[in-house]
Design a protein around this motif. Structure first.
Motif, short mmCIF file in Angstrom:
data_model
loop_
_atom_site.label_atom_id
_atom_site.label_comp_id
_atom_site.label_asym_id
_atom_site.label_seq_id
_atom_site.Cartn_x
_atom_site.Cartn_y
_atom_site.Cartn_z
N ALA A 24 -1.03 5.73 -4.65
CA ALA A 24 -0.34 4.92 -3.64
C ALA A 24 1.09 5.42 -3.44
O ALA A 24 1.76 5.85 -4.38
CB ALA A 24 -0.33 3.46 -4.06
N ALA A 25 1.53 5.35 -2.19
CA ALA A 25 2.91 5.69 -1.86
C ALA A 25 3.64 4.41 -1.46
O ALA A 25 3.03 3.44 -1.03
CB ALA A 25 2.94 6.70 -0.72
N GLY A 26 4.95 4.42 -1.63
CA GLY A 26 5.73 3.26 -1.22
C GLY A 26 5.84 2.22 -2.32
O GLY A 26 5.40 2.41 -3.46
N GLN A 27 6.44 1.09 -1.96
CA GLN A 27 6.67 0.02 -2.91
C GLN A 27 5.37 -0.71 -3.25
O GLN A 27 4.54 -0.95 -2.38
CB GLN A 27 7.68 -0.97 -2.34
CG GLN A 27 9.10 -0.44 -2.22
CD GLN A 27 9.69 -0.12 -3.59
OE1 GLN A 27 9.60 -0.90 -4.53
NE2 GLN A 27 10.29 1.06 -3.70
N ASP A 29 2.83 -3.66 -3.76
CA ASP A 29 2.74 -4.97 -3.13
C ASP A 29 1.45 -5.66 -3.58
O ASP A 29 0.67 -5.11 -4.35
CB ASP A 29 2.81 -4.86 -1.61
CG ASP A 29 1.74 -3.95 -1.01
OD1 ASP A 29 0.72 -3.68 -1.70
OD2 ASP A 29 1.91 -3.51 0.15
#
Length: 269
Positions: A24-27, A29
């Motif tokens: 996964a990329a990004g923050q 959640d």
């Protein structure tokens, strides 16, 4: 002495691969958290074979767990699976802490605390997560909200605040059923983060004591896309869209074949 409980995962990419997910990329959640939990329950089985069948010592060190479960494509029981799961969530960027729990299955007595769960704090919310319970639990995180109902994979669960800092999880039946059914208690957990080392004596008791359910009977369980498959003692059970099948395993050869076919576990001779 306990340094191996706290080291980082040897290879995070191997873990993503074992789950069948792209990194996964990004923050991080809530959607990613639920995706990880669901994939974990489908890809990595619960099994107590080392404890019940082989009488092997259980290591909770991250390198040993990684080698057994990720590299060796085995399963594990709660103290193993949720320990590795916590380490993975931490690497991904989640704020996670272990907590103790107990099964609420009705055996006619209060069961001792012999389960490890995970508490995740995300966007100011507290969530209970679990990939190491060999029974009905949702394939997603549960919010710590009194009376909250969560539907997961066609199953309905409820979470209720109990005495002190305890919370109870109950199974409420199929989401497709119109009939009301009494909620079945499944698990109680304590909203009190512990330290990883606190689970060493609990795991030792669970894996060695003759009164432990883990030493008394073989248990293997995995969620499938439309249900679950399990082995309990000498009984194989498969639940899916077509209904439920169950039979008695004829012997060691059939047991090994079922392990390979339905759980991806290939035992050495």
């Amino acid at each position: 002495m306990y340094e191996e409980l706290y080291v980082a995962l040897p290879a995070v990419d191997r873990y993503w691969e074992r789950l069948g997910l792209a990194p996964a990329a990004g923050q991080p959640d809530a959607a990613l958290l639920d995706r990880i939990i669901g994939a974990h329950q489908r890809s990595i089985p619960f099994d107590n074979l080392d404890v019940c069948d082989f009488h092997l010592p259980v290591s909770l060190g991250i390198p040993d767990l990684f080698e057994k479960i990720i590299v060796g494509t085995r399963g594990g029981y709660c103290f193993e699976l949720n320990a590795l799961f916590d380490a993975f969530l931490t690497e991904v960027g989640f704020e996670v802490a272990p907590c103790m729990a107990r099964s609420l299955k009705d055996y006619g007595y209060l069961q001792p605390v012999m389960h490890r769960g995970a508490l995740v704090t995300l966007d100011g919310r507290r969530l209970y997560c679990d990939v190491g319970y060999g029974g009905p639990l949702p394939a997603c995180a549960l919010p710590l909200e009194d009376g909250a109902r969560v539907t997961s994979c066609g199953q309905v669960f409820r979470i209720d605040a109990a005495a002190g800092s305890w919370w109870h999880i109950s199974y409420c039946g199929s989401a497709e059923s119109d009939a009301e059914r009494p909620a079945t208690p499944v698990l109680a957990f304590l909203d009190q983060p512990l330290d990883t080392v606190d689970f060493v004596p609990l795991s030792h008791f669970a894996s060695t004591h003759p009164n432990s359910v883990f030493t008394q009977r073989r248990m293997v369980n995995r969620r499938t896309d439309d249900g679950n498959v399990s082995i309990t003692a000498d009984q194989f059970t498969q639940v899916g869209a077509a209904g439920k099948e169950q039979w008695t395993i004829s012997g060691e050869e059939e047991f090994r074949a079922l392990l390979a076919q339905h759980f991806g576990i290939v035992l050495s001779r």
